[in-house]
Write a protein that holds these residues in place. Sequence first.
Motif, short mmCIF file in Angstrom:
data_model
loop_
_atom_site.label_atom_id
_atom_site.label_comp_id
_atom_site.label_asym_id
_atom_site.label_seq_id
_atom_site.Cartn_x
_atom_site.Cartn_y
_atom_site.Cartn_z
N GLY A 184 0.63 -0.90 0.27
CA GLY A 184 -0.14 -0.07 0.19
C GLY A 184 0.88 0.98 -0.18
N ASN A 185 0.30 2.83 -0.11
CA ASN A 185 1.08 3.66 -0.50
C ASN A 185 1.76 3.96 0.99
N HIS A 186 3.05 4.53 1.07
CA HIS A 186 2.59 4.95 2.17
C HIS A 186 4.02 6.88 1.83
N MET A 187 4.57 6.85 2.81
CA MET A 187 5.21 8.29 2.90
C MET A 187 6.58 7.74 2.82
N TYR A 188 7.43 8.36 1.84
CA TYR A 188 8.77 7.91 1.39
C TYR A 188 9.63 9.47 1.68
N ARG A 189 11.00 9.18 2.29
CA ARG A 189 12.19 10.32 1.42
C ARG A 189 13.53 9.81 0.68
N ILE A 190 13.85 10.48 0.14
CA ILE A 190 14.92 10.17 -0.35
C ILE A 190 16.30 11.01 0.32
N HIS A 191 17.36 11.42 0.14
CA HIS A 191 18.03 12.50 0.92
C HIS A 191 18.90 12.47 0.56
N VAL A 192 20.03 13.10 0.11
CA VAL A 192 21.63 13.13 0.37
C VAL A 192 22.25 14.32 1.01
N ASP A 193 23.38 13.90 1.66
CA ASP A 193 23.61 15.20 2.46
C ASP A 193 24.86 15.74 2.81
N LYS A 194 25.56 16.49 3.15
CA LYS A 194 27.45 16.46 3.14
C LYS A 194 28.10 16.51 4.57
#
Length: 354
Positions: free
Chosen positions: A79-89
């Motif tokens: 089912g649908n869920h909230m996701y996040r893709i991130h990069v950081d330094k």
Amino acid sequence: MKLVSYLFYGIILMYSDTAFAQYEFSGYVDTSDWSDGVYLSLVEDYRKISGIYPEQIIQKVTPDATGYFVFTGDNLPEGNHMYRIHVDKCSQKHKNRAHLNGFCTDSEEALFIANHTDTLSLPFSFDKEIFCKIVSNNEKSNAFIKIDSIIDEMRFAFGNYRSTANRKINSSKWMNTLQENGKSLNEPLIELYVFAFLSNKTNELYSHYLDDLKNNPYYDELLERLLESYPNSTYVIQYEAELASDKFLINPKENSSKNPWIWLLIIVLILSLSFNILQFLNKRKEASISSPLEKNLTQQEQKVLDLILEDKTNKEIASTMFVSLSTIKTHINNLYKKLEVSSREEVKSLYIKK
């Protein structure tokens, strides 16, 4: 025999999507700017919908020489869920401290809705900007970007006229605009995103949200939509508790008389909040304790510190490090100054838990 074979292959095809449900989230980053890796997070707390929270991260990948990265597998919840893709330094030695409260000043992220079978890509857009565009077979994936564009319009409108009168007149209009647009997307998770923004206590719309909550049936209707689409999910449990708490806040007498159990809910929320605050303070203390390099110790001073914590004598430390006893004493004097202590016992009290 042919009929049996066809039936056999038909059954395999019919169940293959559920047995081997695959997702694929891919994109490109500029490796000259973002070389540490790319992270995929599952967001189950809509109060932590934006930012960097290590407990949410479910996978990390390293982009190739062209900057291409891909997350794939069959391990996501249905089912649908909230996701996040991130990069950081953030450097590795400061990563825990920088991400303690979810805030990182030098990062980029893409927030989206997806399910366990979606294909999604984050291509470069203009001037090699990243995470500005989402291409997906799930029409709900771009919904957060649409809501963010409305919020940007609202901030621009308020920025042009900073008077209290302007905010009072237009706040209700913008709140209604956000709610109606969220509802029109036919995805309650998007409405939770709107709710999290409007009900944020640091937001200037918060007082207007409390007034709106008194008479607007929208919030109860949202709860019904959530219960229908995501029964027993963490999203529903969290929203239901927060909605009851806010209703009690605006009218404690009425709500307590109608719902005697509300006191128990408030007590549970207070205990939960206290526990979270205690955990936060403990993590911050542990971060400061476990990061002596933040005191700008040299590599040699760091080694001396580690050996002091192992109860080694000056002579044993000198022998271990293959330097003279006088050199060790110099390192220890410098160490004391940087840690603002005057004895071994004080050093140990800083780093050894009682």
